[in-house]
Enzyme design. Structure first.
Site, PDB file in Angstrom:
ATOM      1  N   PRO A  12       0.702  -1.037   0.191  1.00 59.62           N
ATOM      2  CA  PRO A  12      -0.231  -0.006   0.072  1.00 59.62           C
ATOM      3  C   PRO A  12       0.966   0.867   0.254  1.00 59.62           C
ATOM      4  CG  PRO A  12      -0.065  -1.397   1.977  1.00 59.62           C
ATOM      5  CD  PRO A  12       0.464  -2.588   1.289  1.00 59.62           C
ATOM      6  N   ASN A  13       0.024   1.932  -0.924  1.00 53.80           N
ATOM      7  CA  ASN A  13       1.040   3.624  -0.898  1.00 53.80           C
ATOM      8  C   ASN A  13       2.505   4.080  -1.772  1.00 53.80           C
ATOM      9  OD1 ASN A  13      -0.829   5.208   0.419  1.00 53.80           O
ATOM     10  ND2 ASN A  13      -0.197   3.583   2.231  1.00 53.80           N
ATOM     11  N   ARG A  20       5.055  10.984  -2.565  1.00 53.29           N
ATOM     12  CA  ARG A  20       4.999  10.557  -1.199  1.00 53.29           C
ATOM     13  C   ARG A  20       6.145  11.455  -0.751  1.00 53.29           C
ATOM     14  NH1 ARG A  20       4.588   4.049   1.151  1.00 53.29           N
ATOM     15  NH2 ARG A  20       3.576   5.610   3.377  1.00 53.29           N
ATOM     16  N   TYR A  25      10.585   9.325   1.169  1.00 53.99           N
ATOM     17  CA  TYR A  25      11.296   7.801   0.796  1.00 53.99           C
ATOM     18  C   TYR A  25      11.164   7.856  -1.372  1.00 53.99           C
ATOM     19  CZ  TYR A  25       7.371   6.000   3.986  1.00 53.99           C
ATOM     20  OH  TYR A  25       7.379   5.935   4.997  1.00 53.99           O
ATOM     21  N   ASN A  79       8.508  -5.271  -0.820  1.00 53.19           N
ATOM     22  CA  ASN A  79       8.188  -3.616   0.678  1.00 53.19           C
ATOM     23  C   ASN A  79       6.549  -3.631   0.512  1.00 53.19           C
ATOM     24  OD1 ASN A  79       7.822  -1.772   1.861  1.00 53.19           O
ATOM     25  ND2 ASN A  79       8.584  -0.621   0.272  1.00 53.19           N
ATOM     26  N   ALA A  82       3.610  -0.735   5.191  1.00 49.69           N
ATOM     27  CA  ALA A  82       2.670  -1.028   6.721  1.00 49.69           C
ATOM     28  C   ALA A  82       2.222  -1.644   6.557  1.00 49.69           C
ATOM     29  CB  ALA A  82       1.619  -0.180   6.855  1.00 49.69           C
ATOM     30  N   ASP A  92       1.150 -15.207   7.227  1.00 50.18           N
ATOM     31  CA  ASP A  92       0.965 -16.428   7.216  1.00 50.18           C
ATOM     32  C   ASP A  92       0.826 -17.396   5.315  1.00 50.18           C
ATOM     33  OD1 ASP A  92       0.151 -16.841   9.737  1.00 50.18           O
ATOM     34  OD2 ASP A  92      -1.984 -16.770   9.383  1.00 50.18           O
ATOM     35  N   GLU A 103      12.450  -8.895   2.684  1.00 51.92           N
ATOM     36  CA  GLU A 103      11.568  -7.608   2.463  1.00 51.92           C
ATOM     37  C   GLU A 103      12.171  -6.435   2.489  1.00 51.92           C
ATOM     38  OE1 GLU A 103      10.594  -8.254   7.385  1.00 51.92           O
ATOM     39  OE2 GLU A 103      10.347  -5.791   7.108  1.00 51.92           O
ATOM     40  N   HIS A 105      12.704  -2.239   2.251  1.00 55.94           N
ATOM     41  CA  HIS A 105      12.359  -0.529   2.811  1.00 55.94           C
ATOM     42  C   HIS A 105      13.097   0.266   2.782  1.00 55.94           C
ATOM     43  CE1 HIS A 105       9.554  -2.449   5.565  1.00 55.94           C
ATOM     44  NE2 HIS A 105      10.171  -3.851   5.885  1.00 55.94           N
ATOM     45  N   ARG A 112      13.298   5.182  12.891  1.00 56.02           N
ATOM     46  CA  ARG A 112      12.292   5.401  12.552  1.00 56.02           C
ATOM     47  C   ARG A 112      11.098   6.413  13.843  1.00 56.02           C
ATOM     48  NH1 ARG A 112       8.906   5.485   6.528  1.00 56.02           N
ATOM     49  NH2 ARG A 112       8.159   6.825   7.552  1.00 56.02           N
ATOM     50  N   ARG A 117       6.684   0.615  13.715  1.00 56.45           N
ATOM     51  CA  ARG A 117       7.990   0.974  12.325  1.00 56.45           C
ATOM     52  C   ARG A 117       8.777  -0.606  12.271  1.00 56.45           C
ATOM     53  NH1 ARG A 117       5.277   3.796   8.873  1.00 56.45           N
ATOM     54  NH2 ARG A 117       4.456   5.606   9.790  1.00 56.45           N
TER      55      ARG A 117
END
Ligand code: DQA
Length: 152
Positions: A12-13, A20, A25, A79, A82, A92, A103, A105, A112, A117
């Site tokens: 998301p986002n 953004r 970012y 990524n 949130a 899961d 993972e 970011h 942060r 987070r």
């Protein structure tokens, strides 16, 4: 022919990258990625066939991960935005699909200010984490996936 089929999966986002909160970012969108991949992997970049998918919805991300498994995708740079910090459902899914996942970011989530987070639901089910290098985090994650396969 490419040796590896990898997926970059953004949550998301992350469709608004470049617009953004650029102070967090960065100012680039995903179109800035190919030259960074080439910088990190050199000619090895040609070994990768890359797919890209972004969704703001948790279920769509899970569907795409299940599809990646069925298609024989060999690695995912994820990524989850949130959902990293909230989604047991995503965790899961990663726990069973058997597709190596890194993972990712853009920001250094551990540095942060919001304590939430610093928690990752998905962290237990990934081969590693790359955070804090902006768009370069994705390129480094792809490099890590190549290394993961080559040490096997
Ligand atoms: C993010 C960090 C998350 O905490 C945040 O919710 C995002 C982006 C990052 O790339 O730095 O949406 O995953």
């Amino acid at each position: 022919m490419a040796r590896y089929r990898f997926l970059i999966l953004n949550g998301p986002n992350l469709g608004a990258l470049g617009k953004r909160q650029p102070e967090i970012y960065g100012t680039s969108g995903m179109d800035a990625l190919p030259p960074l991949i080439r910088k990190v992997l050199g000619d090895r970049a040609d070994d990768i066939e890359l797919e890209y998918y972004q969704s703001n919805s948790e279920g769509a991300l899970i569907d795409r991960l299940e599809q990646a498994r069925e298609q024989g995708v060999q690695g995912v740079a994820l990524n989850a935005g949130a959902y990293t910090h909230t989604s047991l459902a995503l965790a899961d899914c990663l726990a069973w699909i058997g597709v190596p996942c890194v993972e990712v970011h853009l920001s250094n989530v551990l540095a942060r200010s919001e304590p939430l987070r610093q928690k990752s639901y998905i962290g237990r089910h990934v081969i590693g984490v790359v955070a804090g290098f902006g768009m370069m985090s994705y390129a480094l994650a792809l490099q890590a996936l190549v290394q993961h396969h080559e040490k096997e």
